[in-house]
Motif scaffolding. Structure first.
Motif, PDB file in Angstrom:
ATOM      1  N   MET A  67     -47.270-119.212  61.510  1.00 44.95           N
ATOM      2  CA  MET A  67     -46.937-118.649  60.207  1.00 44.95           C
ATOM      3  C   MET A  67     -47.900-119.155  59.136  1.00 44.95           C
ATOM      4  SD  MET A  67     -43.359-118.802  58.069  1.00 44.95           S
ATOM      5  CE  MET A  67     -43.614-120.474  57.494  1.00 44.95           C
ATOM      6  N   LEU A  68     -48.190-120.451  59.146  1.00 41.45           N
ATOM      7  CA  LEU A  68     -49.089-121.007  58.136  1.00 41.45           C
ATOM      8  C   LEU A  68     -50.532-120.568  58.347  1.00 41.45           C
ATOM      9  CD1 LEU A  68     -47.617-124.581  57.654  1.00 41.45           C
ATOM     10  CD2 LEU A  68     -47.355-122.571  56.184  1.00 41.45           C
ATOM     11  N   ARG A  69     -50.959-120.406  59.614  1.00 41.49           N
ATOM     12  CA  ARG A  69     -52.306-119.874  59.862  1.00 41.49           C
ATOM     13  C   ARG A  69     -52.441-118.478  59.288  1.00 41.49           C
ATOM     14  NH1 ARG A  69     -52.529-123.111  64.698  1.00 41.49           N
ATOM     15  NH2 ARG A  69     -51.192-121.680  65.816  1.00 41.49           N
ATOM     16  N   ALA A  70     -51.419-117.626  59.489  1.00 35.93           N
ATOM     17  CA  ALA A  70     -51.456-116.261  58.959  1.00 35.93           C
ATOM     18  C   ALA A  70     -51.458-116.276  57.432  1.00 35.93           C
ATOM     19  CB  ALA A  70     -50.274-115.457  59.492  1.00 35.93           C
ATOM     20  N   LEU A  71     -50.642-117.132  56.839  1.00 36.86           N
ATOM     21  CA  LEU A  71     -50.588-117.239  55.378  1.00 36.86           C
ATOM     22  C   LEU A  71     -51.946-117.667  54.816  1.00 36.86           C
ATOM     23  CD1 LEU A  71     -47.858-118.573  53.153  1.00 36.86           C
ATOM     24  CD2 LEU A  71     -50.043-119.726  53.042  1.00 36.86           C
ATOM     25  N   LEU A  72     -52.561-118.672  55.425  1.00 33.78           N
ATOM     26  CA  LEU A  72     -53.863-119.139  54.954  1.00 33.78           C
ATOM     27  C   LEU A  72     -54.946-118.092  55.162  1.00 33.78           C
ATOM     28  CD1 LEU A  72     -53.628-122.839  56.164  1.00 33.78           C
ATOM     29  CD2 LEU A  72     -53.606-122.025  53.793  1.00 33.78           C
ATOM     30  N   ALA A  73     -54.884-117.357  56.262  1.00 33.53           N
ATOM     31  CA  ALA A  73     -55.863-116.293  56.506  1.00 33.53           C
ATOM     32  C   ALA A  73     -55.729-115.179  55.469  1.00 33.53           C
ATOM     33  CB  ALA A  73     -55.687-115.731  57.916  1.00 33.53           C
ATOM     34  N   ARG A  74     -54.497-114.858  55.062  1.00 30.00           N
ATOM     35  CA  ARG A  74     -54.285-113.846  54.007  1.00 30.00           C
ATOM     36  C   ARG A  74     -54.797-114.340  52.666  1.00 30.00           C
ATOM     37  NH1 ARG A  74     -49.158-113.459  56.240  1.00 30.00           N
ATOM     38  NH2 ARG A  74     -48.263-114.571  54.459  1.00 30.00           N
ATOM     39  N   GLU A  75     -54.528-115.591  52.372  1.00 26.02           N
ATOM     40  CA  GLU A  75     -54.902-116.168  51.067  1.00 26.02           C
ATOM     41  C   GLU A  75     -56.404-116.417  50.952  1.00 26.02           C
ATOM     42  OE1 GLU A  75     -54.126-117.314  47.231  1.00 26.02           O
ATOM     43  OE2 GLU A  75     -52.683-116.450  48.651  1.00 26.02           O
ATOM     44  N   PHE A  76     -57.026-116.752  52.078  1.00 32.29           N
ATOM     45  CA  PHE A  76     -58.458-117.073  52.099  1.00 32.29           C
ATOM     46  C   PHE A  76     -59.153-116.223  53.152  1.00 32.29           C
ATOM     47  CE2 PHE A  76     -56.058-120.858  50.867  1.00 32.29           C
ATOM     48  CZ  PHE A  76     -56.592-121.070  49.599  1.00 32.29           C
ATOM     49  N   PRO A  77     -59.362-114.926  52.862  1.00 35.13           N
ATOM     50  CA  PRO A  77     -59.962-114.028  53.858  1.00 35.13           C
ATOM     51  C   PRO A  77     -61.412-114.422  54.168  1.00 35.13           C
ATOM     52  CG  PRO A  77     -59.777-112.917  51.752  1.00 35.13           C
ATOM     53  CD  PRO A  77     -59.084-114.251  51.606  1.00 35.13           C
ATOM     54  N   ASP A  78     -61.842-114.070  55.359  1.00 38.56           N
ATOM     55  CA  ASP A  78     -63.201-114.346  55.806  1.00 38.56           C
ATOM     56  C   ASP A  78     -64.122-113.300  55.182  1.00 38.56           C
ATOM     57  OD1 ASP A  78     -65.435-115.195  57.125  1.00 38.56           O
ATOM     58  OD2 ASP A  78     -64.801-114.485  59.100  1.00 38.56           O
ATOM     59  N   ILE A  79     -64.779-113.637  54.079  1.00 35.01           N
ATOM     60  CA  ILE A  79     -65.592-112.646  53.361  1.00 35.01           C
ATOM     61  C   ILE A  79     -67.042-112.628  53.812  1.00 35.01           C
ATOM     62  CG2 ILE A  79     -64.137-112.602  51.318  1.00 35.01           C
ATOM     63  CD1 ILE A  79     -66.093-114.547  50.001  1.00 35.01           C
ATOM     64  N   ASP A  80     -67.509-113.652  54.533  1.00 31.28           N
ATOM     65  CA  ASP A  80     -68.910-113.685  54.960  1.00 31.28           C
ATOM     66  C   ASP A  80     -69.080-113.422  56.455  1.00 31.28           C
ATOM     67  OD1 ASP A  80     -67.992-116.059  56.022  1.00 31.28           O
ATOM     68  OD2 ASP A  80     -69.569-117.300  55.175  1.00 31.28           O
ATOM     69  N   GLY A  81     -68.032-112.973  57.099  1.00 34.66           N
ATOM     70  CA  GLY A  81     -68.108-112.646  58.521  1.00 34.66           C
ATOM     71  C   GLY A  81     -68.152-113.866  59.440  1.00 34.66           C
ATOM     72  N   GLY A  82     -67.685-115.009  58.958  1.00 37.72           N
ATOM     73  CA  GLY A  82     -67.634-116.206  59.787  1.00 37.72           C
ATOM     74  C   GLY A  82     -68.957-116.925  59.929  1.00 37.72           C
ATOM     75  N   LYS A  83     -69.894-116.700  59.012  1.00 32.52           N
ATOM     76  CA  LYS A  83     -71.225-117.315  59.105  1.00 32.52           C
ATOM     77  C   LYS A  83     -71.276-118.729  58.566  1.00 32.52           C
ATOM     78  CE  LYS A  83     -73.407-112.860  58.837  1.00 32.52           C
ATOM     79  NZ  LYS A  83     -74.101-111.926  58.011  1.00 32.52           N
ATOM     80  N   SER A  84     -70.245-119.199  57.898  1.00 26.79           N
ATOM     81  CA  SER A  84     -70.309-120.559  57.332  1.00 26.79           C
ATOM     82  C   SER A  84     -69.752-121.590  58.265  1.00 26.79           C
ATOM     83  CB  SER A  84     -69.565-120.624  56.017  1.00 26.79           C
ATOM     84  OG  SER A  84     -68.238-120.189  56.146  1.00 26.79           O
TER      85      SER A  84
END
Length: 84
Positions: A67-84
């Motif tokens: 549940m917390l992983r999903a919440l954090l993924a919604r709040e902090f979306p991957d905007i650079d395609g995972g390159k960082s």
């Protein structure tokens, strides 16, 4: 008495912090199916908030971690395609 052997790596600092962050610890549960690498995050919360989180996860039929992983993924979306 025999001398105690040191395991050498218990509290050693990583030489390369980026490689260390991406290193999976096999002793800590299974990673999400979509991720090869995981990291542990510790957050101090009140016992009351912890209880509310656990109740919400139970009512939704999922684990607190999922549940917390999903919440954090919604709040902090991957905007650079995972390159960082």
């Amino acid at each position: 008495m025999t001398a105690r052997r040191s395991n050498g790596g218990f509290a050693s600092r990583p030489r390369d912090e980026h490689a260390w962050i991406k290193t999976r610890d096999p002793g800590i549960g299974a990673p999400p199916a979509s991720d090869l690498y995981t990291a542990r995050l510790t957050v101090d919360i009140t016992p009351a908030l912890r209880g509310r989180i656990k109740i919400a996860a139970f009512q939704r039929g999922e684990t607190v971690a999922d549940m917390l992983r999903a919440l954090l993924a919604r709040e902090f979306p991957d905007i650079d395609g995972g390159k960082s």
